[in-house]
Write a protein that holds these residues in place. Structure first.
Motif, PDB file in Angstrom:
ATOM      1  N   TYR A  39       0.822  -1.210   0.000  1.00  0.00           N
ATOM      2  CA  TYR A  39       0.000   0.000   0.000  1.00  0.00           C
ATOM      3  C   TYR A  39       0.861   1.268   0.000  1.00  0.00           C
ATOM      4  N   GLY A  40       2.020   1.237   0.649  1.00  0.00           N
ATOM      5  CA  GLY A  40       2.921   2.387   0.648  1.00  0.00           C
ATOM      6  C   GLY A  40       3.517   2.645  -0.724  1.00  0.00           C
ATOM      7  N   ARG A  41       3.953   1.563  -1.377  1.00  0.00           N
ATOM      8  CA  ARG A  41       4.511   1.711  -2.726  1.00  0.00           C
ATOM      9  C   ARG A  41       3.447   2.241  -3.693  1.00  0.00           C
ATOM     10  N   HIS A  42       2.219   1.758  -3.526  1.00  0.00           N
ATOM     11  CA  HIS A  42       1.138   2.223  -4.403  1.00  0.00           C
ATOM     12  C   HIS A  42       0.909   3.721  -4.205  1.00  0.00           C
ATOM     13  N   LEU A  43       0.948   4.174  -2.957  1.00  0.00           N
ATOM     14  CA  LEU A  43       0.782   5.595  -2.672  1.00  0.00           C
ATOM     15  C   LEU A  43       1.870   6.425  -3.341  1.00  0.00           C
ATOM     16  N   LYS A  47       3.871   5.634  -5.779  1.00  0.00           N
ATOM     17  CA  LYS A  47       3.784   5.520  -7.238  1.00  0.00           C
ATOM     18  C   LYS A  47       2.667   6.409  -7.782  1.00  0.00           C
ATOM     19  N   THR A  48       1.560   6.460  -7.069  1.00  0.00           N
ATOM     20  CA  THR A  48       0.464   7.330  -7.481  1.00  0.00           C
ATOM     21  C   THR A  48       0.904   8.786  -7.455  1.00  0.00           C
ATOM     22  N   LYS A  49       1.627   9.173  -6.407  1.00  0.00           N
ATOM     23  CA  LYS A  49       2.128  10.546  -6.311  1.00  0.00           C
ATOM     24  C   LYS A  49       3.129  10.839  -7.424  1.00  0.00           C
ATOM     25  N   LEU A  50       4.033   9.898  -7.682  1.00  0.00           N
ATOM     26  CA  LEU A  50       5.016  10.105  -8.746  1.00  0.00           C
ATOM     27  C   LEU A  50       4.332  10.216 -10.105  1.00  0.00           C
ATOM     28  N   ARG A  51       3.317   9.406 -10.343  1.00  0.00           N
ATOM     29  CA  ARG A  51       2.578   9.494 -11.604  1.00  0.00           C
ATOM     30  C   ARG A  51       1.898  10.850 -11.741  1.00  0.00           C
ATOM     31  N   GLN A  52       1.443  11.406 -10.617  1.00  0.00           N
ATOM     32  CA  GLN A  52       0.818  12.726 -10.624  1.00  0.00           C
ATOM     33  C   GLN A  52       1.863  13.812 -10.879  1.00  0.00           C
ATOM     34  N   MET A  53       3.027  13.688 -10.232  1.00  0.00           N
ATOM     35  CA  MET A  53       4.081  14.689 -10.378  1.00  0.00           C
ATOM     36  C   MET A  53       4.742  14.631 -11.741  1.00  0.00           C
ATOM     37  N   ARG A  54       4.921  13.423 -12.251  1.00  0.00           N
ATOM     38  CA  ARG A  54       5.657  13.226 -13.506  1.00  0.00           C
ATOM     39  C   ARG A  54       4.848  12.364 -14.476  1.00  0.00           C
ATOM     40  N   PRO A  55       3.807  12.919 -15.068  1.00  0.00           N
ATOM     41  CA  PRO A  55       3.003  12.118 -15.998  1.00  0.00           C
ATOM     42  C   PRO A  55       3.773  11.686 -17.244  1.00  0.00           C
ATOM     43  N   ASP A  56       4.933  12.315 -17.476  1.00  0.00           N
ATOM     44  CA  ASP A  56       5.746  11.949 -18.636  1.00  0.00           C
ATOM     45  C   ASP A  56       6.426  10.594 -18.450  1.00  0.00           C
ATOM     46  N   ARG A  85      -0.696  -0.710  12.504  1.00  0.00           N
ATOM     47  CA  ARG A  85      -0.585  -1.078  11.084  1.00  0.00           C
ATOM     48  C   ARG A  85      -1.913  -0.871  10.355  1.00  0.00           C
ATOM     49  N   LEU A  86      -3.028  -1.229  11.012  1.00  0.00           N
ATOM     50  CA  LEU A  86      -4.335  -1.011  10.393  1.00  0.00           C
ATOM     51  C   LEU A  86      -4.619   0.480  10.224  1.00  0.00           C
ATOM     52  N   ASN A  87      -4.268   1.272  11.228  1.00  0.00           N
ATOM     53  CA  ASN A  87      -4.446   2.712  11.147  1.00  0.00           C
ATOM     54  C   ASN A  87      -3.622   3.289   9.999  1.00  0.00           C
ATOM     55  N   ALA A  88      -2.377   2.842   9.866  1.00  0.00           N
ATOM     56  CA  ALA A  88      -1.513   3.302   8.772  1.00  0.00           C
ATOM     57  C   ALA A  88      -2.106   2.901   7.424  1.00  0.00           C
ATOM     58  N   LEU A  89      -2.607   1.682   7.328  1.00  0.00           N
ATOM     59  CA  LEU A  89      -3.220   1.207   6.085  1.00  0.00           C
ATOM     60  C   LEU A  89      -4.389   2.098   5.690  1.00  0.00           C
ATOM     61  N   TYR A  90      -5.273   2.406   6.623  1.00  0.00           N
ATOM     62  CA  TYR A  90      -6.424   3.257   6.320  1.00  0.00           C
ATOM     63  C   TYR A  90      -5.986   4.657   5.905  1.00  0.00           C
ATOM     64  N   LYS A  91      -4.996   5.198   6.580  1.00  0.00           N
ATOM     65  CA  LYS A  91      -4.510   6.531   6.234  1.00  0.00           C
ATOM     66  C   LYS A  91      -3.915   6.555   4.830  1.00  0.00           C
ATOM     67  N   VAL A  92      -3.088   5.561   4.525  1.00  0.00           N
ATOM     68  CA  VAL A  92      -2.445   5.513   3.213  1.00  0.00           C
ATOM     69  C   VAL A  92      -3.480   5.293   2.120  1.00  0.00           C
ATOM     70  N   LEU A  93      -4.439   4.413   2.357  1.00  0.00           N
ATOM     71  CA  LEU A  93      -5.477   4.196   1.344  1.00  0.00           C
ATOM     72  C   LEU A  93      -6.280   5.471   1.110  1.00  0.00           C
ATOM     73  N   GLY A  94      -6.571   6.207   2.165  1.00  0.00           N
ATOM     74  CA  GLY A  94      -7.279   7.481   2.012  1.00  0.00           C
ATOM     75  C   GLY A  94      -6.468   8.481   1.204  1.00  0.00           C
ATOM     76  N   MET A  95      -5.167   8.570   1.506  1.00  0.00           N
ATOM     77  CA  MET A  95      -4.299   9.487   0.749  1.00  0.00           C
ATOM     78  C   MET A  95      -4.240   9.079  -0.716  1.00  0.00           C
ATOM     79  N   THR A  96      -4.149   7.780  -0.967  1.00  0.00           N
ATOM     80  CA  THR A  96      -4.065   7.290  -2.344  1.00  0.00           C
ATOM     81  C   THR A  96      -5.338   7.619  -3.110  1.00  0.00           C
ATOM     82  N   LEU A  97      -6.476   7.410  -2.476  1.00  0.00           N
ATOM     83  CA  LEU A  97      -7.745   7.721  -3.144  1.00  0.00           C
ATOM     84  C   LEU A  97      -7.874   9.215  -3.434  1.00  0.00           C
ATOM     85  N   ARG A  98      -7.440  10.061  -2.503  1.00  0.00           N
ATOM     86  CA  ARG A  98      -7.503  11.508  -2.740  1.00  0.00           C
ATOM     87  C   ARG A  98      -6.581  11.921  -3.886  1.00  0.00           C
TER      88      ARG A  98
END
Length: 89
Positions: free
Chosen positions: A14-18, A20-29, A66-79
Motif C-alpha cells: 500500500y505504501g509503494r502504491h501511494l 507511485k500514485t504521487k510520482l505518476r501525478q508529479m511526472r506524468p511523462d 498497522r491497520l491505522n496506517a493502512l487506512y490513512k495511506v489508502l485514504g491518501m491514495t484515493l484523494r
C-alpha cells in the motif's frame, strides 16, 4: 533524502502504491507502473515520500497501528487518484 535506507512505506504494497500514485501525478511523462517494480524509479519514489511529507512517519509496530496506517495511506491514495482524475477532466 537523508539516508540510504528506504523508507518503511517502500516495503509495503500500500505504501509503494501511494508513492507511485504521487510520482505518476508529479511526472506524468514517466511510465510508472502501478504493478511492477522499476528499479530506475526508486530514487524518485523515495523523493515522493518527502513531497508527501511522510519521511518522519514512524513505522507502525502493533496490529492496530498497522491497520491505522493502512487506512490513512489508502485514504491518501484515493484523494491523489481523485485529484489526478479531476485534473484530466
Amino acid at each position: 533524502m537523508d539516508s540510504c535506507e528506504p523508507h518503511w512505506l517502500m516495503s509495503t504494497v500500500y505504501g509503494r502504491h501511494l508513492v507511485k500514485t504521487k510520482l505518476r501525478q508529479m511526472r506524468p511523462d514517466l511510465r510508472v507502473s502501478l504493478m511492477g517494480n522499476q528499479p530506475e524509479y526508486e530514487p524518485l519514489l523515495e523523493s515522493a515520500i518527502d513531497v508527501l511529507d511522510l519521511r518522519d512517519w514512524a513505522q507502525p509496530n502493533t496490529l492496530s497501528q498497522r491497520l491505522n496506517a493502512l487506512y490513512k495511506v489508502l485514504g491518501m491514495t484515493l484523494r491523489l487518484a481523485d485529484a489526478s482524475a479531476r485534473s484530466v477532466l
